[in-house]
Write a protein that holds these residues in place. Structure first.
Motif, PDB file in Angstrom:
ATOM      1  N   THR A  65       0.822  -1.211   0.000  1.00 25.31           N
ATOM      2  CA  THR A  65       0.000   0.000   0.000  1.00 25.31           C
ATOM      3  C   THR A  65       0.854   1.259   0.000  1.00 25.31           C
ATOM      4  O   THR A  65       0.760   2.070  -0.914  1.00 25.31           O
ATOM      5  CB  THR A  65      -0.954  -0.003   1.217  1.00 25.31           C
ATOM      6  OG1 THR A  65      -1.748  -1.192   1.165  1.00 25.31           O
ATOM      7  CG2 THR A  65      -1.861   1.221   1.212  1.00 25.31           C
ATOM      8  N   ARG A  99      -5.821 -11.401   4.631  1.00 23.45           N
ATOM      9  CA  ARG A  99      -7.264 -11.263   4.876  1.00 23.45           C
ATOM     10  C   ARG A  99      -7.812 -12.480   5.621  1.00 23.45           C
ATOM     11  O   ARG A  99      -8.678 -12.342   6.492  1.00 23.45           O
ATOM     12  CB  ARG A  99      -8.000 -11.007   3.572  1.00 23.45           C
ATOM     13  CG  ARG A  99      -7.701  -9.608   3.076  1.00 23.45           C
ATOM     14  CD  ARG A  99      -8.424  -9.207   1.808  1.00 23.45           C
ATOM     15  NE  ARG A  99      -8.024  -7.846   1.497  1.00 23.45           N
ATOM     16  CZ  ARG A  99      -8.531  -6.750   2.063  1.00 23.45           C
ATOM     17  NH1 ARG A  99      -9.495  -6.848   2.952  1.00 23.45           N
ATOM     18  NH2 ARG A  99      -8.084  -5.549   1.737  1.00 23.45           N
ATOM     19  N   ASP A 116      -7.470  -0.818   3.961  1.00 25.95           N
ATOM     20  CA  ASP A 116      -8.635  -0.621   3.090  1.00 25.95           C
ATOM     21  C   ASP A 116      -9.006   0.859   3.016  1.00 25.95           C
ATOM     22  O   ASP A 116      -9.275   1.386   1.927  1.00 25.95           O
ATOM     23  CB  ASP A 116      -9.828  -1.428   3.600  1.00 25.95           C
ATOM     24  CG  ASP A 116      -9.708  -2.917   3.346  1.00 25.95           C
ATOM     25  OD1 ASP A 116      -8.820  -3.339   2.574  1.00 25.95           O
ATOM     26  OD2 ASP A 116     -10.512  -3.673   3.933  1.00 25.95           O
ATOM     27  N   ARG A 119      -6.354   2.759   0.928  1.00 27.99           N
ATOM     28  CA  ARG A 119      -6.458   2.437  -0.491  1.00 27.99           C
ATOM     29  C   ARG A 119      -7.688   3.104  -1.118  1.00 27.99           C
ATOM     30  O   ARG A 119      -7.608   3.682  -2.214  1.00 27.99           O
ATOM     31  CB  ARG A 119      -6.518   0.932  -0.687  1.00 27.99           C
ATOM     32  CG  ARG A 119      -5.215   0.217  -0.390  1.00 27.99           C
ATOM     33  CD  ARG A 119      -5.402  -1.279  -0.455  1.00 27.99           C
ATOM     34  NE  ARG A 119      -4.165  -2.022  -0.267  1.00 27.99           N
ATOM     35  CZ  ARG A 119      -4.132  -3.356  -0.206  1.00 27.99           C
ATOM     36  NH1 ARG A 119      -5.238  -4.077  -0.313  1.00 27.99           N
ATOM     37  NH2 ARG A 119      -2.968  -3.970  -0.036  1.00 27.99           N
ATOM     38  N   TYR A 145     -12.293  -0.963  -5.956  1.00 29.89           N
ATOM     39  CA  TYR A 145     -11.623  -1.701  -4.887  1.00 29.89           C
ATOM     40  C   TYR A 145     -12.247  -3.075  -4.709  1.00 29.89           C
ATOM     41  O   TYR A 145     -11.537  -4.064  -4.511  1.00 29.89           O
ATOM     42  CB  TYR A 145     -11.644  -0.894  -3.588  1.00 29.89           C
ATOM     43  CG  TYR A 145     -10.705  -1.439  -2.550  1.00 29.89           C
ATOM     44  CD1 TYR A 145      -9.342  -1.575  -2.820  1.00 29.89           C
ATOM     45  CD2 TYR A 145     -11.154  -1.846  -1.303  1.00 29.89           C
ATOM     46  CE1 TYR A 145      -8.461  -2.084  -1.881  1.00 29.89           C
ATOM     47  CE2 TYR A 145     -10.282  -2.347  -0.356  1.00 29.89           C
ATOM     48  CZ  TYR A 145      -8.940  -2.465  -0.650  1.00 29.89           C
ATOM     49  OH  TYR A 145      -8.075  -2.976   0.278  1.00 29.89           O
ATOM     50  N   LEU A 149     -10.292  -6.656  -4.943  1.00 35.18           N
ATOM     51  CA  LEU A 149     -10.352  -7.725  -3.945  1.00 35.18           C
ATOM     52  C   LEU A 149     -10.904  -9.014  -4.547  1.00 35.18           C
ATOM     53  O   LEU A 149     -10.385 -10.099  -4.291  1.00 35.18           O
ATOM     54  CB  LEU A 149     -11.197  -7.299  -2.746  1.00 35.18           C
ATOM     55  CG  LEU A 149     -10.622  -6.166  -1.911  1.00 35.18           C
ATOM     56  CD1 LEU A 149     -11.622  -5.733  -0.841  1.00 35.18           C
ATOM     57  CD2 LEU A 149      -9.299  -6.557  -1.291  1.00 35.18           C
TER      58      LEU A 149
END
Length: 176
Positions: A65, A99, A116, A119, A145, A149
């Motif tokens: 990130t 995760r 999260d 981002r 996003y 994922l």
């Protein structure tokens, strides 16, 4: 088994272990054996396994990130295209592993929540910088996003990649 590794080497090995075997593989003994060093090498750099895991989460955040955001910050245009090119790739087992770990560990869950948020905020900023009104940028950022994922869990190689020129086209759709 008397050589001592650097803190960075332990963290790199921890990230590889996490990606390969999941968080259950993050034990001092197993990692020391995998590295061919004594457990003392580990304790030279980390107070205990909890300290290591905290630093490992920070290393994961930096690699996945913070570094991406730093790279985006050097660009004056085309940020969303660059982001999609850098992130929408197959083989993100580390993302899946972190995760999964977060489902069982509150510290990992907190790290995921922070990542999260960072981002999403950065994607939203890329969209607003491209001229998308703020009220439209937030849901677009969330959708992108979610796609990021979701792409990481598609196992069939025929369906988990998109050509670079198609990613550029998708970026342009979201910037309108």
């Amino acid at each position: 088994m008397s050589r001592r590794l650097s803190r960075a080497a332990w963290l790199r090995h921890g990230l590889l272990t996490l990606a390969g075997t999941g968080h259950s593989g993050l034990t001092v003994g197993a990692m020391a054996t995998g590295l061919g060093v004594s457990r003392g090498s580990f304790y030279w750099h980390f107070r205990d396994i909890a300290d290591f895991r905290t630093q490992l989460l920070a290393a994961w955040q930096d690699a996945t990130t913070d570094q991406v955001i730093r790279d985006l910050d050097t660009r004056t245009s085309g940020g969303l295209k660059l982001l999609l090119q850098r992130t929408m790739r197959p083989g993100r087992s580390l993302e899946r592993a972190v995760r999964a770990w977060a489902g069982e560990d509150p510290e990992a869950a907190a790290a995921i929540a922070g990542v999260d948020a960072r981002r999403l905020a950065r994607v939203q900023a890329l969209l607003t910088d491209a001229g998308v009104p703020t009220d439209r940028a937030a849901p677009r950022a969330a959708f992108l996003y979610w796609a990021y994922l979701g792409q990481s869990v598609v196992m069939d190689a025929r369906h988990n990649t998109i050509a670079a020129d198609a990613l550029d086209d998708i970026a342009e759709l979201f910037e309108r």
